[in-house]
Design a protein around this motif. Structure first.
Motif, short mmCIF file in Angstrom:
data_model
loop_
_atom_site.label_atom_id
_atom_site.label_comp_id
_atom_site.label_asym_id
_atom_site.label_seq_id
_atom_site.Cartn_x
_atom_site.Cartn_y
_atom_site.Cartn_z
N LYS A 53 0.49 2.83 -20.86
CA LYS A 53 0.77 4.02 -21.66
C LYS A 53 0.77 5.24 -20.76
CE LYS A 53 -1.21 1.92 -25.73
NZ LYS A 53 -2.45 1.19 -25.77
N LYS A 54 1.86 5.37 -20.04
CA LYS A 54 1.94 6.43 -19.04
C LYS A 54 1.68 7.82 -19.63
CE LYS A 54 5.71 8.11 -17.44
NZ LYS A 54 7.12 7.92 -17.27
N ASP A 55 2.30 8.06 -20.79
CA ASP A 55 2.19 9.39 -21.37
C ASP A 55 0.78 9.72 -21.81
OD1 ASP A 55 4.78 9.66 -20.85
OD2 ASP A 55 5.47 9.12 -22.86
N GLU A 56 0.01 8.68 -22.08
CA GLU A 56 -1.38 8.93 -22.49
C GLU A 56 -2.34 8.89 -21.31
OE1 GLU A 56 -2.30 6.36 -25.84
OE2 GLU A 56 -0.19 6.52 -26.41
N GLY A 57 -1.81 8.62 -20.15
CA GLY A 57 -2.62 8.68 -18.94
C GLY A 57 -3.53 7.49 -18.70
N PHE A 58 -3.17 6.32 -19.28
CA PHE A 58 -3.98 5.13 -19.00
C PHE A 58 -3.48 4.42 -17.75
CE2 PHE A 58 -4.66 5.38 -23.66
CZ PHE A 58 -6.04 5.46 -23.63
N PRO A 59 -4.33 4.26 -16.75
CA PRO A 59 -3.89 3.48 -15.59
C PRO A 59 -3.71 2.01 -15.95
CG PRO A 59 -6.16 4.22 -15.29
CD PRO A 59 -5.71 4.75 -16.61
N LEU A 60 -3.01 1.28 -15.09
CA LEU A 60 -2.70 -0.11 -15.34
C LEU A 60 -3.96 -0.97 -15.46
CD1 LEU A 60 0.05 -1.36 -15.58
CD2 LEU A 60 0.07 -1.73 -13.13
N PHE A 61 -4.92 -0.72 -14.60
CA PHE A 61 -6.19 -1.45 -14.62
C PHE A 61 -7.32 -0.44 -14.54
CE2 PHE A 61 -3.12 -4.13 -12.37
CZ PHE A 61 -3.22 -5.31 -13.08
N SER A 62 -8.54 -0.93 -14.77
CA SER A 62 -9.68 -0.10 -14.39
C SER A 62 -10.18 -0.67 -13.07
CB SER A 62 -10.76 -0.15 -15.46
OG SER A 62 -11.23 -1.46 -15.58
N ARG A 63 -11.00 0.08 -12.38
CA ARG A 63 -11.45 -0.38 -11.05
C ARG A 63 -12.05 -1.77 -11.11
NH1 ARG A 63 -12.91 3.76 -6.92
NH2 ARG A 63 -14.42 2.23 -6.23
N GLU A 64 -12.88 -2.00 -12.15
CA GLU A 64 -13.58 -3.29 -12.16
C GLU A 64 -12.74 -4.46 -12.67
OE1 GLU A 64 -14.66 -0.46 -13.39
OE2 GLU A 64 -15.79 -0.69 -15.26
N ASP A 65 -11.60 -4.17 -13.29
CA ASP A 65 -10.80 -5.34 -13.67
C ASP A 65 -9.51 -5.47 -12.84
OD1 ASP A 65 -9.42 -4.27 -16.92
OD2 ASP A 65 -9.06 -3.58 -14.89
N LEU A 66 -9.51 -4.86 -11.68
CA LEU A 66 -8.40 -5.07 -10.76
C LEU A 66 -8.35 -6.55 -10.38
CD1 LEU A 66 -8.60 -2.20 -8.11
CD2 LEU A 66 -6.61 -2.78 -9.46
N PRO A 67 -7.19 -7.17 -10.44
CA PRO A 67 -7.13 -8.61 -10.15
C PRO A 67 -7.17 -8.89 -8.64
CG PRO A 67 -4.97 -7.77 -10.76
CD PRO A 67 -5.90 -6.61 -10.83
N VAL A 68 -8.37 -8.76 -8.06
CA VAL A 68 -8.51 -9.04 -6.63
C VAL A 68 -8.98 -10.48 -6.44
CG1 VAL A 68 -8.86 -6.71 -5.73
CG2 VAL A 68 -10.79 -7.94 -6.70
N ASP A 69 -8.69 -11.01 -5.28
CA ASP A 69 -9.07 -12.38 -4.97
C ASP A 69 -10.48 -12.37 -4.37
OD1 ASP A 69 -9.44 -14.88 -3.87
OD2 ASP A 69 -7.36 -15.07 -3.18
N PHE A 70 -11.48 -12.59 -5.23
CA PHE A 70 -12.87 -12.53 -4.75
C PHE A 70 -13.18 -13.64 -3.76
CE2 PHE A 70 -14.19 -10.13 -8.78
CZ PHE A 70 -14.35 -8.94 -8.08
N HIS A 71 -12.51 -14.77 -3.94
CA HIS A 71 -12.80 -15.90 -3.07
C HIS A 71 -12.39 -15.58 -1.62
CE1 HIS A 71 -13.46 -19.97 -1.83
NE2 HIS A 71 -12.24 -20.04 -1.36
N ALA A 72 -11.14 -15.17 -1.46
CA ALA A 72 -10.65 -14.83 -0.11
C ALA A 72 -11.44 -13.65 0.46
CB ALA A 72 -9.16 -14.48 -0.17
#
Ligand SMILES: [Zn+2]
Ligand SMILES: [Zn+2]
Length: 275
Positions: A53-72
């Motif tokens: 929701k670009k117009d409402e200013g919501f970023p795509l993710f929040s910092r803690e739910d960024l899909p990072v590869d914790f294993h690697a």
């Protein structure tokens, strides 16, 4: 990872001897980062993008739910620690404790990543105390270990979001604050995300931290002998942002390196009372 990261680091070490030490430490880690191949395929971007929701200013993710590869990232973190604990560092004992912790408890490193992603300073300093290591070192190493994964994410995502129209002071991908700004060849200002490295356009005369637009309370100072750099500040919230003018340089490095290679400007900004 940008292929030529090491080349940029070597060039910056020559050009900015004042930051030699920080850059040389980073160079050692960057050599290990190059070998990591994080997973990004599992991310279902299209659904996310539809919801954005670009117009409402919501970023795509929040910092803690960024899909990072914790294993690697955990494996890389262990490699960093193994490597550094074999060098003559003053904090070697702390690093050895970190190594022991991460080996005996498989969730330890992931918890550290989560703490850093959440920017939970209280927990971070508690973790630092447990292993006798400066929390800033833990923070730096955790972010460096996440970096290949964040780069991979950025490669997948960057062309698919509208960086020119996002007019907020925080990152369109993860909602973090900027850690640096730059002027593109066109003179347009872009901000660089402190976490995921995304860049987005932002008005030149506006504070990204408090949205202040009053000219009288916004300013910048130049630094003698540092042509192409300036420190923008806001007297309303007392924050500052280093700015790199790409028009001045023939070649610039990725912003995360430019940030590292200009830490003396952070010291200067702090001395001026900005944070
Ligand atoms: Zn971001
Ligand atoms: Zn401000």
């Amino acid at each position: 990872m940008p292929e030529d990261l090491l080349k940029h680091i070597d060039r910056l070490i020559q050009q900015r001897p004042v930051c030699k030490e920080a850059l040389e430490s980073y160079r050692e880690l960057a050599g290990l980062m190059k070998k990591v191949q994080p997973e990004t395929q599992k991310i279902r971007f299209e659904e996310r993008l539809k919801d954005m929701k670009k117009d409402e200013g919501f970023p795509l993710f929040s910092r803690e739910d960024l899909p990072v590869d914790f294993h690697a990232s955990s494996q890389l973190f262990a490699q960093f620690i193994e490597h550094l604990s074999n060098t003559e560092r003053k904090d070697r004992d702390g690093l050895i404790k970190v190594l022991e912790k991460s080996k005996s408890d498989s969730g330890w490193t992931v918890n550290l990543f989560k703490t850093v992603l959440r920017k939970n300073d209280k927990t971070l300093s508690k973790t630092g105390k447990e292993v006798d290591l400066d929390p800033r070192t833990l923070n730096f190493l955790a972010l460096a270990a996440l970096s290949p994964s964040l780069h991979a994410l950025q490669d997948v995502i960057s062309d698919r979001i509208d960086k020119e129209q996002w007019n907020y002071g925080y990152c369109p991908v993860c909602g973090s604050e900027p850690d640096m700004a730059y002027f593109a060849k066109t003179g347009k200002r872009y901000l660089h995300c402190e976490l995921c490295g995304q860049e987005w356009a932002y008005p030149r005369l506006k504070c990204p931290f408090c949205q202040n637009e009053e000219h009288e309370t916004l300013g910048y100072f130049d630094v003698k002998g540092e042509e192409g750099f300036r420190v923008d500040f806001c007297r309303k919230c007392q924050r500052y942002l280093k700015t790199l003018d790409k028009r001045v340089f023939e070649e610039t490095a990725p912003m995360e390196l430019e940030n590292l290679a200009s830490i003396h400007l952070d010291v200067l900004a702090n001395e001026h009372g900005f944070k």
